[in-house]
Design a protein around this motif. Sequence first.
Motif: not given
Length: 503
Positions: A449-477
């Motif tokens: 949750t501290f990884e905001t300045a580097s866009d790590i947090l935002a890009s991981n959330r985006h990757f999660r959403d795109c994978l799930r939209a494609k039908g992947y099995d994704v565990q996210y924490s």
Amino acid sequence: MNSPKNGAKSALSLKLDAKRGDFVRGSIRGKDIQLWLVNQRGQRIRRLTDGEVAMTTFLFVVDEPLPAGLVVSGPENQNFELRIDSIILAAEQFQAVNRIESPTLLALQRKLQDGGDTKEFWQRVARDGSPLVEDNNADESLRDDQALVTFVWRGANHNVRIFGAPSGDHDEMQRLGDSDVWYRSYQVSRKARINYRLAPDVPVFDGSYRDLRRAILATAQRDPFNPMFEPANPVDRFDGTSVVELSDAPVVPWLDSSSESIKGSVTTLEIGSEILANTRDVHLYRPAGYDPAASGNALLVVFDGDQYLDEVKLPTILDNLIAAKRISCTAAVLISNPSPKSRAVELPCSDDFVRFLTDELMPLIREQSMDANRENTVLVGASYGGLASSYAALKASDVFGNVLSQSGSYWWSPGGEFGKVGSGEPNWLIREFVGADRKPVRFALQAGTFETASDILASNRHFRDCLRAKGYDVQYSEFVGGHGYFHWQHAISDGLIELLGSE
């Protein structure tokens, strides 16, 4: 808002209650949806999103004297969701001031104004340790699940920066008047673990963004008032990091090296690669009593192997998880980097590196009597290693069936470097997954949750959403922490249990 269905090539115009100088932030979700900023006459003055990805954030400052508007366009019958997160009026924007949140420092400020000194304050810090952890702040805005953490430094001349700040950046500390007290406060979750260093009098010079940012390493050192640090026996004050764990930080029993779990073995091979034209160490972890012919065996293929061996202490974690029957019998291949330069070339989406894995490394590992079926083979990596794990799974899903990505650098683009001007459009690998057929791969994605300045947090959330939209099995924490092996050490067991957990 949710749109009505609109025809292709048509446009939906929306009024925006914002005028010159107002700062607008928002997002739009929808495939092939474009968003434009227009003036009052409807003339398009700026494209905010190009529609190439399913969800995009945007921000802009209105440069027109009259209220601005937005125009949304997209394919026929395509729905979209547009969100305006905030509009900060020009009159409400101001230069940040050094507001004191800590009640302790507010009391010290009043004492100094009355002619007192800082002697008793530093005696208290020396006795109780730092950072200061308080249950309230000046305006009583802390939630019940938060604490106010205030880092302090004594006696710098020009500046002090925090390496590993909860903001995810190298934050400047403020000076309390003309005293010897430098400070910076953060409202953080009580679940937080923070490892950090403090850097007094960081050199300031005419240099590149990267050089200026790295200059913090010249003076970064452990907090002299914090008795908690790692490693246990640092060689000097510049070695290791200081650590603070708040009251609700999750307990991770799998890190206990003194447990009664039977220890596995680690052997090291030096292997050469014709594909990559280099040589590296590869560490092989085998659990106690490992039977290569047993059904249900799992295998980890881990990037940045030296760090996962020495800093994450992955063999200890695996020993304990296997002994507790939380995961199946799991061996591990920990792949070292020949050099920092080779790491920067090989891990960010390299086809040659994937060929090294599939054509050279994996056959060699099988010769060492270590193997698992595709469904039980897990690629593990952090930062660039997380990026590499996902890319290798995309290109070689017939070999690798799982990805455990810790703070993956999904902001990356070819030729890109964080903070470098002209690095190209970010999230390249995410777009590759969106454009490709779904692969038989399972994911466990983790980010701090501290990884905001580097866009790590935002890009991981985006990757999660795109994978799930494609039908992947994704565990996210998400863990309450930042970017580094200290945090990944405490989080990795959750990802292993999610992918390899025994019922």
